[in-house]
Write an enzyme that holds these catalytic residues in place. Structure first.
Site, PDB file in Angstrom:
ATOM      1  N   LYS A 165      26.773  32.970  39.807  1.00 28.23           N
ATOM      2  CA  LYS A 165      27.561  32.990  38.786  1.00 28.23           C
ATOM      3  C   LYS A 165      26.685  32.735  37.319  1.00 28.23           C
ATOM      4  CE  LYS A 165      31.237  34.175  40.660  1.00 28.23           C
ATOM      5  NZ  LYS A 165      32.233  35.270  40.548  1.00 28.23           N
ATOM      6  N   TYR A 225      25.993  30.705  45.782  1.00 26.53           N
ATOM      7  CA  TYR A 225      27.305  31.057  44.817  1.00 26.53           C
ATOM      8  C   TYR A 225      27.146  30.729  43.521  1.00 26.53           C
ATOM      9  CZ  TYR A 225      31.995  31.423  43.028  1.00 26.53           C
ATOM     10  OH  TYR A 225      33.269  31.545  42.367  1.00 26.53           O
ATOM     11  N   SER A 285      32.164  31.597  36.609  1.00 28.40           N
ATOM     12  CA  SER A 285      32.844  30.587  37.342  1.00 28.40           C
ATOM     13  C   SER A 285      31.977  29.283  36.491  1.00 28.40           C
ATOM     14  CB  SER A 285      32.391  30.165  38.785  1.00 28.40           C
ATOM     15  OG  SER A 285      32.853  29.082  39.084  1.00 28.40           O
ATOM     16  N   ASN A 340      35.777  41.295  38.541  1.00 25.32           N
ATOM     17  CA  ASN A 340      36.247  40.065  39.211  1.00 25.32           C
ATOM     18  C   ASN A 340      35.922  39.821  40.789  1.00 25.32           C
ATOM     19  OD1 ASN A 340      38.854  37.980  39.713  1.00 25.32           O
ATOM     20  ND2 ASN A 340      39.072  39.590  41.095  1.00 25.32           N
ATOM     21  N   VAL A 374      40.518  27.333  41.065  1.00 28.99           N
ATOM     22  CA  VAL A 374      41.716  28.056  41.104  1.00 28.99           C
ATOM     23  C   VAL A 374      42.480  28.339  42.315  1.00 28.99           C
ATOM     24  CG1 VAL A 374      42.979  30.258  40.420  1.00 28.99           C
ATOM     25  CG2 VAL A 374      40.706  29.712  39.155  1.00 28.99           C
ATOM     26  N   ASP A 375      43.599  27.956  42.682  1.00 32.87           N
ATOM     27  CA  ASP A 375      44.274  27.970  43.932  1.00 32.87           C
ATOM     28  C   ASP A 375      44.444  29.554  44.567  1.00 32.87           C
ATOM     29  OD1 ASP A 375      45.861  27.530  46.225  1.00 32.87           O
ATOM     30  OD2 ASP A 375      47.721  26.921  44.846  1.00 32.87           O
ATOM     31  N   THR A 376      43.272  29.734  45.120  1.00 33.83           N
ATOM     32  CA  THR A 376      43.131  31.096  45.984  1.00 33.83           C
ATOM     33  C   THR A 376      42.806  30.785  47.172  1.00 33.83           C
ATOM     34  OG1 THR A 376      41.006  31.558  44.978  1.00 33.83           O
ATOM     35  CG2 THR A 376      42.771  32.284  43.770  1.00 33.83           C
TER      36      THR A 376
HETATM   37  N1  NAP Z   1      39.242  30.576  43.178  1.00 35.96           N
HETATM   38  C1  NAP Z   1      38.250  29.752  42.502  1.00 35.96           C
HETATM   39  O1  NAP Z   1      38.257  28.660  42.346  1.00 35.96           O
HETATM   40  C2  NAP Z   1      37.345  30.420  41.605  1.00 35.96           C
HETATM   41  C3  NAP Z   1      36.893  29.657  40.265  1.00 35.96           C
HETATM   42  C4  NAP Z   1      36.099  30.458  39.504  1.00 35.96           C
HETATM   43  C5  NAP Z   1      35.940  31.602  39.426  1.00 35.96           C
HETATM   44  N2  NAP Z   1      36.178  32.237  40.619  1.00 35.96           N
HETATM   45  C6  NAP Z   1      35.970  34.006  40.737  1.00 35.96           C
HETATM   46  O2  NAP Z   1      37.030  34.588  40.532  1.00 35.96           O
HETATM   47  C7  NAP Z   1      36.813  35.910  41.270  1.00 35.96           C
HETATM   48  C8  NAP Z   1      38.123  36.033  42.164  1.00 35.96           C
HETATM   49  O3  NAP Z   1      38.227  34.848  42.996  1.00 35.96           O
HETATM   50  P1  NAP Z   1      39.307  34.530  43.918  1.00 35.96           P
HETATM   51  O4  NAP Z   1      39.462  33.275  43.975  1.00 35.96           O
HETATM   52  O5  NAP Z   1      40.640  35.363  43.549  1.00 35.96           O
HETATM   53  O6  NAP Z   1      38.787  34.999  45.440  1.00 35.96           O
HETATM   54  P2  NAP Z   1      39.517  35.748  46.682  1.00 35.96           P
HETATM   55  O7  NAP Z   1      40.999  35.091  46.486  1.00 35.96           O
HETATM   56  O8  NAP Z   1      38.541  35.450  47.727  1.00 35.96           O
HETATM   57  O9  NAP Z   1      39.640  37.325  46.352  1.00 35.96           O
HETATM   58  C9  NAP Z   1      38.152  38.010  46.304  1.00 35.96           C
HETATM   59  C10 NAP Z   1      38.647  39.406  45.863  1.00 35.96           C
HETATM   60  O10 NAP Z   1      37.324  39.997  45.715  1.00 35.96           O
HETATM   61  C11 NAP Z   1      37.349  41.069  46.738  1.00 35.96           C
HETATM   62  N3  NAP Z   1      36.161  41.737  47.154  1.00 35.96           N
HETATM   63  C12 NAP Z   1      35.189  40.848  48.185  1.00 35.96           C
HETATM   64  N4  NAP Z   1      34.263  41.754  48.079  1.00 35.96           N
HETATM   65  C13 NAP Z   1      34.390  42.758  47.681  1.00 35.96           C
HETATM   66  C14 NAP Z   1      33.517  44.192  47.478  1.00 35.96           C
HETATM   67  N5  NAP Z   1      32.364  44.117  48.096  1.00 35.96           N
HETATM   68  N6  NAP Z   1      34.020  44.974  46.681  1.00 35.96           N
HETATM   69  C15 NAP Z   1      35.275  45.065  45.990  1.00 35.96           C
HETATM   70  N7  NAP Z   1      36.053  44.036  46.084  1.00 35.96           N
HETATM   71  C16 NAP Z   1      35.602  42.814  46.991  1.00 35.96           C
HETATM   72  C17 NAP Z   1      38.494  40.760  47.584  1.00 35.96           C
HETATM   73  O11 NAP Z   1      38.953  41.808  48.534  1.00 35.96           O
HETATM   74  P3  NAP Z   1      39.390  41.784  50.053  1.00 35.96           P
HETATM   75  O12 NAP Z   1      40.869  41.284  49.695  1.00 35.96           O
HETATM   76  O13 NAP Z   1      39.249  43.121  50.409  1.00 35.96           O
HETATM   77  O14 NAP Z   1      38.460  40.728  50.922  1.00 35.96           O
HETATM   78  C18 NAP Z   1      39.529  40.005  46.866  1.00 35.96           C
HETATM   79  O15 NAP Z   1      40.253  41.018  46.398  1.00 35.96           O
HETATM   80  C19 NAP Z   1      35.656  35.844  42.024  1.00 35.96           C
HETATM   81  O16 NAP Z   1      34.588  36.358  41.379  1.00 35.96           O
HETATM   82  C20 NAP Z   1      35.332  34.266  42.375  1.00 35.96           C
HETATM   83  O17 NAP Z   1      34.126  33.916  42.133  1.00 35.96           O
HETATM   84  C21 NAP Z   1      37.100  31.813  41.634  1.00 35.96           C
END
Ligand code: NAP
Length: 202
Positions: free
Chosen positions: A128, A124, A111, A58, A157-159
């Site tokens: 993906k 990005y 994604s 993830n 997603v709301d993050t």
């Molecule tokens: N949010 C969206 O709209 C969305 C939509 C589709 C897919 N996604 C995918 O879903 C996944 C999670 O996204 P999210 O929105 O939850 O993102 P986020 O809130 O930015 O969280 C990203 C996570 O990845 C960790 N991370 C980053 N670099 C890393 C590394 N080198 N080694 C280990 N962990 C690492 C971060 O750790 P830290 O807290 O230490 O930085 C954090 O826990 C991602 O792959 C993203 O591309 C997100």
């Protein structure tokens, strides 16, 4: 059910970890401190005597910017975390499954960005797309071992990541991390008939 999940500190990864606690096993979170860019990042977990049933890739990062503005460092960093990180963990986990004859599951979080054009986020989106295609090939390679590979593609997603991409989005009506966590949880407990598929969540 013992699970490894990368990027578990916040957002979607944190929600999946919390949801999967209900499965009653061990949840091993992999954070930036461990760093999925390192090829041996999950080796220390697999020295435990426990079998790992599921690997969830993830962890992900994004750098917004048109290609003309993007540096080669930005490009490589996104590929290193998103694609190489996924490869690193898969490679180690597959060895663990084959050696111990575990019919494991790999869930790669890609994604919808990997399925279409994303101007301003080309690097990005390319990472993906790479994860999606990698998952398709891996599912075929692992069929004979009974190891399943799923690729989950959420839309927005709301993050923190989404707030960074577009702070003006409508966050009220957006998917929440818990929605993705529910989907992944159901995949883990009910996904036996699925394999090698690209599963989108909207
Ligand atoms: N949010 C969206 O709209 C969305 C939509 C589709 C897919 N996604 C995918 O879903 C996944 C999670 O996204 P999210 O929105 O939850 O993102 P986020 O809130 O930015 O969280 C990203 C996570 O990845 C960790 N991370 C980053 N670099 C890393 C590394 N080198 N080694 C280990 N962990 C690492 C971060 O750790 P830290 O807290 O230490 O930085 C954090 O826990 C991602 O792959 C993203 O591309 C997100």
């Amino acid at each position: 059910m013992n699970i490894i999940i990368t990027g578990s500190s916040r957002g979607i990864g944190n929600a999946i970890s919390e949801r999967c606690i209900k499965l009653g096993g061990r949840i091993y979170g992999v954070t930036t401190k461990t760093d999925v860019r390192k090829s041996n990042c999950i080796d220390y977990i697999l020295t435990d005597p426990y079998n790992i049933d599921v690997l969830i890739n993830n962890a992900g990062i994004i750098k917004v910017g048109n290609v003309s503005e993007l540096t080669s460092y930005d490009w490589k960093k996104q590929f290193n975390v998103n694609v190489h990180g996924t490869f690193n963990c898969c490679k180690t986990y597959i060895k663990h499954c084959i050696e111990r004859k575990i019919k494991g599951k790999i869930i790669n979080i890609a994604s919808t960005a990997g399925l279409g054009a994303r101007p301003g986020r080309a690097a990005y989106a390319a990472t993906k797309a790479a994860i999606i295609n990698f998952s398709l090939s891996l599912a075929e390679e692992l069929k004979d071992y009974g190891i399943k590979v799923y690729c989950v593609c959420p839309s927005a997603v709301d993050t923190d990541m989404r707030h960074y991409i577009n702070p003006d989005d409508d966050f009220i009506n957006m998917l929440k991390p818990a929605d993705v966590a529910d989907f992944v949880y159901n995949l883990i407990i009910n996904g036996e008939k699925l394999d090698g598929q690209i599963l989108t969540i909207k």
